[in-house]
Design an enzyme around this catalytic site. Structure first.
Site, PDB file in Angstrom:
ATOM      1  N   ASP A  63       0.828  -1.206   0.000  1.00  0.00           N
ATOM      2  CA  ASP A  63       0.000   0.000   0.000  1.00  0.00           C
ATOM      3  C   ASP A  63       0.866   1.261   0.000  1.00  0.00           C
ATOM      4  OD1 ASP A  63       0.878  -0.448   2.606  1.00  0.00           O
ATOM      5  OD2 ASP A  63      -1.124  -0.798   3.402  1.00  0.00           O
ATOM      6  N   ASN A 131      -8.642  -1.406  13.163  1.00  0.00           N
ATOM      7  CA  ASN A 131     -10.045  -1.540  12.753  1.00  0.00           C
ATOM      8  C   ASN A 131     -10.268  -2.802  11.919  1.00  0.00           C
ATOM      9  OD1 ASN A 131      -8.699  -0.900  10.440  1.00  0.00           O
ATOM     10  ND2 ASN A 131      -9.886   0.935   9.957  1.00  0.00           N
ATOM     11  N   HIS A 133      -8.336  -3.698   9.349  1.00  0.00           N
ATOM     12  CA  HIS A 133      -7.930  -3.574   7.949  1.00  0.00           C
ATOM     13  C   HIS A 133      -6.748  -4.486   7.624  1.00  0.00           C
ATOM     14  CE1 HIS A 133      -5.098   0.142   8.759  1.00  0.00           C
ATOM     15  NE2 HIS A 133      -4.407  -0.965   8.873  1.00  0.00           N
TER      16      HIS A 133
HETATM   17  C1  F6R Z   1       1.111  -1.244   6.377  1.00  0.00           C
HETATM   18  C2  F6R Z   1      -0.268  -1.724   6.328  1.00  0.00           C
HETATM   19  C3  F6R Z   1      -1.161  -1.732   7.512  1.00  0.00           C
HETATM   20  C4  F6R Z   1      -0.502  -2.267   8.778  1.00  0.00           C
HETATM   21  C5  F6R Z   1      -1.487  -2.297   9.956  1.00  0.00           C
HETATM   22  C6  F6R Z   1      -0.818  -2.718  11.243  1.00  0.00           C
HETATM   23  O1  F6R Z   1       1.718  -1.381   5.116  1.00  0.00           O
HETATM   24  O2  F6R Z   1      -0.697  -2.089   5.301  1.00  0.00           O
HETATM   25  O3  F6R Z   1      -2.295  -2.506   7.197  1.00  0.00           O
HETATM   26  O4  F6R Z   1      -0.023  -3.558   8.537  1.00  0.00           O
HETATM   27  O5  F6R Z   1      -2.060  -1.035  10.128  1.00  0.00           O
HETATM   28  O6  F6R Z   1       0.161  -1.779  11.561  1.00  0.00           O
HETATM   29  P1  F6R Z   1       1.177  -2.032  12.758  1.00  0.00           P
HETATM   30  O7  F6R Z   1       1.982  -3.214  12.377  1.00  0.00           O
HETATM   31  O8  F6R Z   1       2.015  -0.777  12.805  1.00  0.00           O
HETATM   32  O9  F6R Z   1       0.379  -2.250  13.981  1.00  0.00           O
END
Ligand code: F6R
Length: 237
Positions: A63, A131, A133
């Protein structure tokens, strides 16, 4: 969906790195779909320490914030290069980019075409958003949502804001849920007590657009690698 429990973040990094090395040993030119964020950083650091042949490995970006080019400290492409690609010697010609600057339709189309031409994703390395995602597939996301530009939810903007001095952009481009679910294997890395509530919901949920990670229940080879704190073990923090 298979749940694998590990003790802590260090064990998570080791186990995740092992899955990556397995994928590369099975297919030396494996295509990895690679998240940034905090959770996979231990895995990437561990990979840099391991002796394995990464000379043919390919990486697809998961992303990117819209309009944020690689010279910007918020660039997820830049973060992915520094943490994963550069230490493993994976140059630009083996990276499939999700461009932040071309218009949305052509950037997303070019990305999907490039992933298909590479033979699809062998291993998707994902983190879990607060959330639910995956990538920036924010709730609600349909099971077949393509690679596209999305408006980030307040929860994602706040969560990702902790990494940058600058304000987090409000729009981003993400690999589609269709592409994630088509990966031959998915590993979802979950660490720390701040993920305990959302992980419990994902593990218990029927697949629903309102909890995008719940679509992984429909994947034939999805591994949730979670540490004790994320699994709500009160004896760990
Ligand atoms: C990052 C991404 C996000 C993270 C998610 C968890 O490229 O796509 O979906 O993987 O927000 O983030 P962390 O690991 O910082 O808790």
């Amino acid at each position: 969906m298979e749940l694998r429990r590990v003790d802590d973040a260090a064990a998570l990094a080791m186990a995740a790195a092992g899955l990556v090395v397995d994928a590369v040993q099975a297919r030396p030119d494996a295509v990895l779909l690679a998240a940034t964020g905090e959770t996979p950083m231990g895995c990437y650091a561990e990979l840099a320490r391991r002796a394995f042949d990464s000379s043919r490995v390919r990486v697809a970006q998961l992303d990117e914030y819209t309009g944020v080019t690689e010279v910007d400290p918020r660039s997820l492409y830049g973060w992915m290069r520094r943490s994963l690609c550069d230490p493993l010697g994976i140059d630009e010609d083996r990276i499939i980019r999700l461009r932040p600057d071309a218009d949305e339709a052509s950037a997303c189309r070019a990305y999907e075409v490039a992933v298909a031409a590479a033979g699809g994703i062998d291993l998707a390395i994902l983190g879990l958003g607060p959330n639910g995602h995956l990538g920036f597939n924010e709730p609600p996301t349909d099971v077949d949502a393509p690679t596209r530009e999305v408006a980030l939810t307040a929860s994602s903007i706040e969560s990702n804001g902790r990494y940058f001095a600058e304000a987090v952009p409000e729009r981003a481009r993400t690999a589609g849920m269709n592409l994630i679910l088509a990966a031959r294997r998915v590993v979802l890395l979950v660490s720390g007590s701040r993920k305990a509530d959302i992980l419990r919901r994902v593990l218990q949920a029927e697949p629903t657009p309102w909890l995008p990670a719940s679509w992984l229940h429909q994947h034939p080879d999805a591994i949730v690698l979670a540490d004790a704190a994320a699994l709500g073990d009160a004896t760990h923090s």
